[in-house]
Design a protein around this motif. Sequence first.
Motif, PDB file in Angstrom:
ATOM      1  N   HIS A  23       0.820  -1.214   0.000  1.00 44.02           N
ATOM      2  CA  HIS A  23       0.000   0.000   0.000  1.00 44.02           C
ATOM      3  C   HIS A  23       0.856   1.267   0.000  1.00 44.02           C
ATOM      4  CE1 HIS A  23       1.121   0.151   4.232  1.00 44.02           C
ATOM      5  NE2 HIS A  23       0.743  -1.117   4.336  1.00 44.02           N
ATOM      6  N   ASP A 154       8.230   3.228  11.901  1.00 47.44           N
ATOM      7  CA  ASP A 154       7.770   2.219  12.865  1.00 47.44           C
ATOM      8  C   ASP A 154       8.797   1.100  13.076  1.00 47.44           C
ATOM      9  OD1 ASP A 154       7.020   1.652  10.078  1.00 47.44           O
ATOM     10  OD2 ASP A 154       6.262  -0.221  10.896  1.00 47.44           O
ATOM     11  N   LYS A 201      -1.177  -3.092   6.696  1.00 45.81           N
ATOM     12  CA  LYS A 201      -1.937  -4.250   6.216  1.00 45.81           C
ATOM     13  C   LYS A 201      -2.689  -4.893   7.371  1.00 45.81           C
ATOM     14  CE  LYS A 201       1.965  -5.304   3.542  1.00 45.81           C
ATOM     15  NZ  LYS A 201       3.010  -5.574   4.546  1.00 45.81           N
TER      16      LYS A 201
HETATM   17  P1  ADP Z   1       2.442  -3.368   7.262  1.00 48.30           P
HETATM   18  O1  ADP Z   1       2.452  -2.564   8.531  1.00 48.30           O
HETATM   19  O2  ADP Z   1       1.454  -2.868   6.300  1.00 48.30           O
HETATM   20  O3  ADP Z   1       2.333  -4.848   7.494  1.00 48.30           O
HETATM   21  P2  ADP Z   1       5.205  -3.855   6.856  1.00 48.30           P
HETATM   22  O4  ADP Z   1       5.284  -4.020   8.330  1.00 48.30           O
HETATM   23  O5  ADP Z   1       5.426  -5.062   6.003  1.00 48.30           O
HETATM   24  O6  ADP Z   1       3.825  -3.159   6.536  1.00 48.30           O
HETATM   25  O7  ADP Z   1       6.191  -2.716   6.434  1.00 48.30           O
HETATM   26  C1  ADP Z   1       7.049  -2.767   5.319  1.00 48.30           C
HETATM   27  C2  ADP Z   1       7.814  -1.464   5.239  1.00 48.30           C
HETATM   28  O8  ADP Z   1       6.905  -0.382   4.991  1.00 48.30           O
HETATM   29  C3  ADP Z   1       8.539  -1.095   6.541  1.00 48.30           C
HETATM   30  O9  ADP Z   1       9.761  -0.480   6.228  1.00 48.30           O
HETATM   31  C4  ADP Z   1       7.615  -0.124   7.201  1.00 48.30           C
HETATM   32  O10 ADP Z   1       8.276   0.775   8.066  1.00 48.30           O
HETATM   33  C5  ADP Z   1       7.023   0.600   6.009  1.00 48.30           C
HETATM   34  N1  ADP Z   1       5.686   1.097   6.331  1.00 48.30           N
HETATM   35  C6  ADP Z   1       4.578   0.348   6.559  1.00 48.30           C
HETATM   36  N2  ADP Z   1       3.524   1.119   6.811  1.00 48.30           N
HETATM   37  C7  ADP Z   1       3.957   2.408   6.750  1.00 48.30           C
HETATM   38  C8  ADP Z   1       3.337   3.669   6.917  1.00 48.30           C
HETATM   39  N3  ADP Z   1       2.039   3.753   7.190  1.00 48.30           N
HETATM   40  N4  ADP Z   1       4.084   4.785   6.805  1.00 48.30           N
HETATM   41  C9  ADP Z   1       5.418   4.707   6.506  1.00 48.30           C
HETATM   42  N5  ADP Z   1       6.063   3.537   6.320  1.00 48.30           N
HETATM   43  C10 ADP Z   1       5.362   2.393   6.445  1.00 48.30           C
END
Ligand code: ADP
Length: 330
Positions: A23, A154, A201
């Motif tokens: 996303h 995060d 997600k």
């Molecule tokens: P999700 O939280 O959707 O499962 P992931 O944990 O797989 O996503 O995150 C994959 C990458 O995308 C990581 O480097 C994470 O920091 C970044 N990321 C996920 N969501 C965001 C967001 N809302 N804003 C900025 N970076 C994000």
Amino acid sequence: MPDPKPKRPERYLSGIQPSGQLHLGNYFGAIVQHLALQQAGNSFYFLANYHALTTVNDAEALRGHTFEAAVTYLALGLDPARAVFFRQSDVPEVTELMWLLLSVTPMGELERAVSYKDKIAKGIAPMAGLFTYPVLMAADILAYDSTCVPVGADQIQHIEMTREFARAFNHTYRSEVFTLPTHRLSVGATVPGLDGQKMSKSYGNTIPLFVTGKPLWKLVSNVKTDSTPVEAPKNPDTCNVFALYALFANATEKAEMAQRYTHGGMGYGEVKKALYEKIEEHFAEARVRREQLLKDPAFVEDVLREGAKKARAVARAVTDRARVACGVDR
Ligand code: ADP
Ligand code: TRP
């Protein structure tokens, strides 16, 4: 005088969980950096399907998400000739390394992990795998002697924890086995989801990258706003739609839009329309490439297998170093 000991070139490494459709948060927080950094060479990117097992427990769904995530990266411009691109589970060394790290990981360190607490609060099952997730992530990073990890905000705590685990291992075994990595951010702020919380997600609040037409409009029109009436001035800095629009807009467009907010007389519907158009346009080319790649799963599989071969060679050497340091080499 030139530095007599030249600094080693950065080794970039990052992973993304194939736990659903990628996303806008993934894109602006992580993927944009990954694509930019591949130009420098020495980049490793992988699909963290072991990590995805903490939230996806359906084999077909996980296979599907993994394939989709690979297609997404390739459609957006990941070049397998420049970056090593692979599936986490194709490098069994990381689970081996995880055990070596777990054995010197204090429970207290894991208990401090914010992402674990957040996920539990959101109703994700508190399995041991979720609790020890940062140690697997540390193994991912340390297995490739990574020096720099491009991620969203995060993940910063996880990278700090990785440094702690690496230090603990090096200290316990009086060795220099592991390289201590740093993190790297692209956009400073976290990308908000439809509800204004972090787009994720696992929170069901995302705008997936390749949604288009009516379904995209439906999502965009659902982005949460306050109930300031059309005529009243509005604050762009607290508006989720503006935050998303700003990711796509150039400086002039951003300034103009901010002015329309503070001036009043503009409804949120108008900004949503502008955001919708930006998303349609930004991903138009990638959408076409994605359609082609979806028809060629053999090519995608080939890219991932070739990537895994290169990744494994590095991970094996580092894991062997760690085995020698802790005495499980014979
Ligand atoms: P999700 O939280 O959707 O499962 P992931 O944990 O797989 O996503 O995150 C994959 C990458 O995308 C990581 O480097 C994470 O920091 C970044 N990321 C996920 N969501 C965001 C967001 N809302 N804003 C900025 N970076 C994000
Ligand atoms: N935990 C990361 C996330 O949810 C994904 C991930 C797994 C990762 N292993 C990694 C990111 C190693 C960077 C480096 O986003």
